[in-house]
Design a protein around this motif. Structure first.
Motif, PDB file in Angstrom:
ATOM      1  N   TYR A   1       0.835  -1.206   0.000  1.00 24.38           N
ATOM      2  CA  TYR A   1       0.000   0.000   0.000  1.00 24.38           C
ATOM      3  C   TYR A   1       0.870   1.257   0.000  1.00 24.38           C
ATOM      4  O   TYR A   1       0.537   2.247  -0.656  1.00 24.38           O
ATOM      5  N   ASP A   2       1.995   1.202   0.703  1.00 28.38           N
ATOM      6  CA  ASP A   2       2.936   2.328   0.669  1.00 28.38           C
ATOM      7  C   ASP A   2       3.447   2.554  -0.751  1.00 28.38           C
ATOM      8  O   ASP A   2       3.560   3.700  -1.200  1.00 28.38           O
ATOM      9  N   ILE A   3       3.748   1.468  -1.450  1.00 27.90           N
ATOM     10  CA  ILE A   3       4.191   1.579  -2.847  1.00 27.90           C
ATOM     11  C   ILE A   3       3.080   2.195  -3.684  1.00 27.90           C
ATOM     12  O   ILE A   3       3.311   3.107  -4.480  1.00 27.90           O
ATOM     13  N   LEU A   4       1.856   1.727  -3.499  1.00 23.31           N
ATOM     14  CA  LEU A   4       0.709   2.237  -4.253  1.00 23.31           C
ATOM     15  C   LEU A   4       0.557   3.743  -4.055  1.00 23.31           C
ATOM     16  O   LEU A   4       0.380   4.479  -5.026  1.00 23.31           O
ATOM     17  N   ARG A   5       0.626   4.209  -2.821  1.00 21.64           N
ATOM     18  CA  ARG A   5       0.453   5.647  -2.571  1.00 21.64           C
ATOM     19  C   ARG A   5       1.535   6.457  -3.265  1.00 21.64           C
ATOM     20  O   ARG A   5       1.246   7.514  -3.844  1.00 21.64           O
ATOM     21  N   SER A   6       2.748   5.966  -3.241  1.00 19.33           N
ATOM     22  CA  SER A   6       3.840   6.655  -3.921  1.00 19.33           C
ATOM     23  C   SER A   6       3.620   6.684  -5.432  1.00 19.33           C
ATOM     24  O   SER A   6       3.817   7.715  -6.082  1.00 19.33           O
ATOM     25  N   VAL A   7       3.204   5.554  -5.977  1.00 14.15           N
ATOM     26  CA  VAL A   7       2.945   5.453  -7.422  1.00 14.15           C
ATOM     27  C   VAL A   7       1.814   6.397  -7.822  1.00 14.15           C
ATOM     28  O   VAL A   7       1.917   7.131  -8.815  1.00 14.15           O
ATOM     29  N   VAL A   8       0.738   6.404  -7.057  1.00 12.78           N
ATOM     30  CA  VAL A   8      -0.416   7.248  -7.388  1.00 12.78           C
ATOM     31  C   VAL A   8      -0.040   8.726  -7.328  1.00 12.78           C
ATOM     32  O   VAL A   8      -0.418   9.506  -8.214  1.00 12.78           O
ATOM     33  N   ASP A   9       0.698   9.129  -6.303  1.00 13.06           N
ATOM     34  CA  ASP A   9       1.122  10.532  -6.204  1.00 13.06           C
ATOM     35  C   ASP A   9       1.925  10.946  -7.431  1.00 13.06           C
ATOM     36  O   ASP A   9       1.685  11.999  -8.026  1.00 13.06           O
ATOM     37  N   ALA A  10       2.877  10.114  -7.830  1.00 10.45           N
ATOM     38  CA  ALA A  10       3.705  10.418  -9.001  1.00 10.45           C
ATOM     39  C   ALA A  10       2.875  10.400 -10.285  1.00 10.45           C
ATOM     40  O   ALA A  10       3.065  11.238 -11.168  1.00 10.45           O
ATOM     41  N   ALA A  11       1.948   9.454 -10.386  1.00 12.91           N
ATOM     42  CA  ALA A  11       1.123   9.341 -11.595  1.00 12.91           C
ATOM     43  C   ALA A  11       0.173  10.533 -11.740  1.00 12.91           C
ATOM     44  O   ALA A  11      -0.060  10.996 -12.858  1.00 12.91           O
ATOM     45  N   ARG A  12      -0.362  11.004 -10.637  1.00 18.46           N
ATOM     46  CA  ARG A  12      -1.233  12.190 -10.702  1.00 18.46           C
ATOM     47  C   ARG A  12      -0.466  13.396 -11.231  1.00 18.46           C
ATOM     48  O   ARG A  12      -0.964  14.147 -12.080  1.00 18.46           O
ATOM     49  N   ALA A  13       0.749  13.579 -10.740  1.00 18.50           N
ATOM     50  CA  ALA A  13       1.576  14.696 -11.204  1.00 18.50           C
ATOM     51  C   ALA A  13       1.930  14.528 -12.680  1.00 18.50           C
ATOM     52  O   ALA A  13       1.866  15.483 -13.455  1.00 18.50           O
ATOM     53  N   ALA A  14       2.284  13.311 -13.080  1.00 17.25           N
ATOM     54  CA  ALA A  14       2.634  13.053 -14.479  1.00 17.25           C
ATOM     55  C   ALA A  14       1.433  13.269 -15.392  1.00 17.25           C
ATOM     56  O   ALA A  14       1.581  13.789 -16.499  1.00 17.25           O
TER      57      ALA A  14
END
Length: 109
Positions: free
Chosen positions: A60-73
């Protein structure tokens, strides 16, 4: 005299030729599920409970990091760039998590 016939698999008559089961490495499973739920979160805009997603706390920690980066991208470069980022960062995050052989202590890790 009766001769033995070879079975379809090339072995003795009556022998079954079944493929060996394959085992998917945990980092690959992790990357698949993290990427899936990352896309769901991006589409819905909200997070769910990690346990209902079938994720460990670390995943879940990985998911939150991925989602944050994907939203910015997605804002900067569009949906395709965000989608590619989800795949890449899910693989990288899960590979790093499982590099030492597995999860941490406790079932929620």
């Amino acid at each position: 005299m009766v001769a033995a016939c070879a079975g379809a698999g090339g072995g003795p008559a009556g022998a079954r030729s079944t493929p060996s089961p394959t085992v998917t490495p945990p980092e690959v499973l992790c990357a698949r599920i993290v990427a899936h739920w990352s896309r769901e979160v991006l589409d819905r805009g909200t997070y769910g409970d990690y346990q209902s997603m079938g994720l460990s706390n670390g995943q879940y920690d990985i998911l939150r990091s991925v989602v944050d980066a994907a939203r910015a991208a997605k804002k900067r470069e569009g949906a395709r760039a965000a989608d590619e980022l989800v795949d890449r960062q899910s693989r990288e995050g899960c590979a790093a998590r499982y590099r030492s052989g597995g999860q941490g202590e406790g079932p929620w890790q």
